[in-house]
Scaffold this motif. Structure first.
Motif: not given
Length: 338
Positions: A21, A164, A175, A259, A291-293
């Motif tokens: 995620c 997610h 994202r 992202g 958050r995974g960006w």
């Protein structure tokens, strides 16, 4: 008989960031703040959509995932309350699929699941802060010792991971973007049509629109651009200082490269030069990366030396790339925390 080793969990199991995620484990207090606002994030994802939607790879509907997050938070909160009171510290493992069948996750609706999650998340936040204050340590039946900080991080990851899952099931690309953030006196909240008059007034000032479009905007133009009408492609926040509206910060995710995206910011003329811009930009960019960006950029005008200095104070550094926007030559900066 030699006891079985503890179940691998948390960062050791999922990675940091999580390989699935993209979540990066934050400090305990930030994890608590995320969970306290997670119902708004699920509600935003589900707005106008069918809670009975199910991804072919998933066992639950999207409303079922919301219900699971709420019930997981409630069960951990119950154990922490008992531990703070000096009572039971043992946490039994449970089968979430069996619980889902017993609770009828296939039939639960989004409205009921969200209502339950709001109550659970609010109570969980209060309990977690108390448990952190008392340095509570639980003993999980399969995972072994679980400090209050471990519970905060793991429960926050569980909530984000299933957010997610829900976004994936609903076909929401890219994202996720926070639905609100706060650090000290600076806060970000999604803009609404109620903000149109204030934003219109800010942009009427030459000190603001000189670098933001080059002209004042009508109220209708502001409603179309800065009051939520461009969701989900562009999320616009109102920057608040001590609960006082002070400016606008927006984030746009690159449609071709999920992202990756850019942020833009302007403050009311009376709010400039107080450190609010760098604080707001750093707050948002930090949470996007969590958050995974993978990349957050800004592109101020090359001649706007004051703005470039503010972005650099926020943690954005020049990349060497240039461009053009609104008739200005721009420089590209990328957020690099540390």
């Amino acid at each position: 008989m030699t006891p079985a080793p503890p179940e691998v969990w948390g960062v050791a199991r999922y990675g940091n960031p999580c390989a699935e995620c993209g979540w990066s484990w934050p400090a305990a207090e930030e994890a608590v703040e995320f969970v306290e606002g997670v119902a708004d994030e699920f509600a935003h994802a589900l707005a106008g959509r069918d809670g009975g939607t199910r991804h072919p790879d998933h066992g639950w509907t999207v409303a079922g995932y919301v219900a699971h997050v709420g019930e997981n938070l409630r069960q951990w909160a119950e154990r922490l309350v008992e531990a703070v009171a000096g009572q039971e510290r043992l946490v039994d493992a449970y089968d979430p699929d069996a619980l889902g069948r017993a609770r009828g996750y296939d039939r639960i609706g989004a409205a009921g699941a969200l209502w339950s999650l709001r109550g659970s998340a609010s109570a969980w936040g209060e309990v977690l802060r108390d448990a952190l204050l008392h340095d509570v340590v639980l003993q999980h039946a399969t995972r072994g010792e679980q400090r209050a900080a471990d519970v905060a991080g793991n429960n926050a990851h569980d909530a984000f991971h299933h957010l997610h899952d829900v976004r994936r099931a609903l076909g929401l690309t890219g994202r996720s973007v926070p639905r609100g953030l706060r650090s000290g006196t600076v806060a970000l909240r999604p803009s609404t049509p109620d903000d149109a008059d204030a934003v219109t007034a800010w942009l009427a000032d030459p000190a603001v629109h000189r670098w933001w479009g080059g002209r004042p905007l009508s109220r209708e133009e502001v409603l179309a651009k800065y009051c939520g009408a461009r969701e989900p492609d562009v999320t616009v926040f109102v920057v608040e200082v001590a609960d006082r509206p002070a400016g606008v910060l927006q984030v746009c995710q690159d449609a071709d490269r999920p992202g990756r995206g850019g942020v833009d910011l302007f403050l009311a003329a009376a709010e400039q030069g107080r450190g609010t811009g760098p604080a707001a930009a750093r707050l948002l960019a930090t949470h996007l990366l969590r958050r995974g960006w993978t990349s957050v950029t800004a592109d101020p005008a090359q001649e706007n030396v004051r703005a470039i200095a503010a972005w650099r104070r926020a943690g954005f550094v020049p990349t060497g790339a240039t461009g053009e926007d609104d008739g200005h030559r721009t420089v590209l900066l990328e957020f690099r925390p540390g």
